[in-house]
Design a protein around this motif. Sequence first.
Motif, PDB file in Angstrom:
ATOM      1  N   GLN A 183      -2.209  25.942   9.966  1.00 37.86           N
ATOM      2  CA  GLN A 183      -1.478  27.180  10.184  1.00 37.86           C
ATOM      3  C   GLN A 183      -1.594  27.540  11.665  1.00 37.86           C
ATOM      4  OE1 GLN A 183      -0.812  29.606   7.265  1.00 37.86           O
ATOM      5  NE2 GLN A 183      -0.966  27.888   5.874  1.00 37.86           N
ATOM      6  N   GLU A 184      -0.826  28.493  12.106  1.00 41.53           N
ATOM      7  CA  GLU A 184      -0.861  28.878  13.517  1.00 41.53           C
ATOM      8  C   GLU A 184      -2.254  29.328  13.939  1.00 41.53           C
ATOM      9  OE1 GLU A 184       1.203  32.167  16.405  1.00 41.53           O
ATOM     10  OE2 GLU A 184       2.401  31.309  14.793  1.00 41.53           O
ATOM     11  N   SER A 185      -2.966  30.001  13.042  1.00 44.25           N
ATOM     12  CA  SER A 185      -4.281  30.531  13.398  1.00 44.25           C
ATOM     13  C   SER A 185      -5.426  29.706  12.823  1.00 44.25           C
ATOM     14  CB  SER A 185      -4.401  31.975  12.908  1.00 44.25           C
ATOM     15  OG  SER A 185      -4.277  32.004  11.498  1.00 44.25           O
TER      16      SER A 185
END
Length: 99
Positions: free
Chosen positions: A64-66
């Motif tokens: 995921q992006e984070s």
Amino acid sequence: MSITLTHTPAVGAPTTLALSDRLVWTDEHAWQAPQMATDYGTQGDLMVHVRARNAGRPITLEGQESAAWMTLAQVQALQAWADMPGAQFTCTCAGWTAR
């Protein structure tokens, strides 16, 4: 969940790459070992062919992006391995090992 990918060349020592344990195995439950195909015989009878797959299970790991960041060295190692035709690897993921 520890995820490792190991390449064992014909000559030389194995190389293991540890991947982020925050990757998500997106198609873990989409694969089924038994396969079935149907067709019709020359007399019009339905023929059902059933067999079990022994290999070829896809393992798609997504971040995921984070989460699940990878270093440039990890990305370059994966790219180099992807460019090797016919190479075989051992993946350890979610408590099981696949070759």
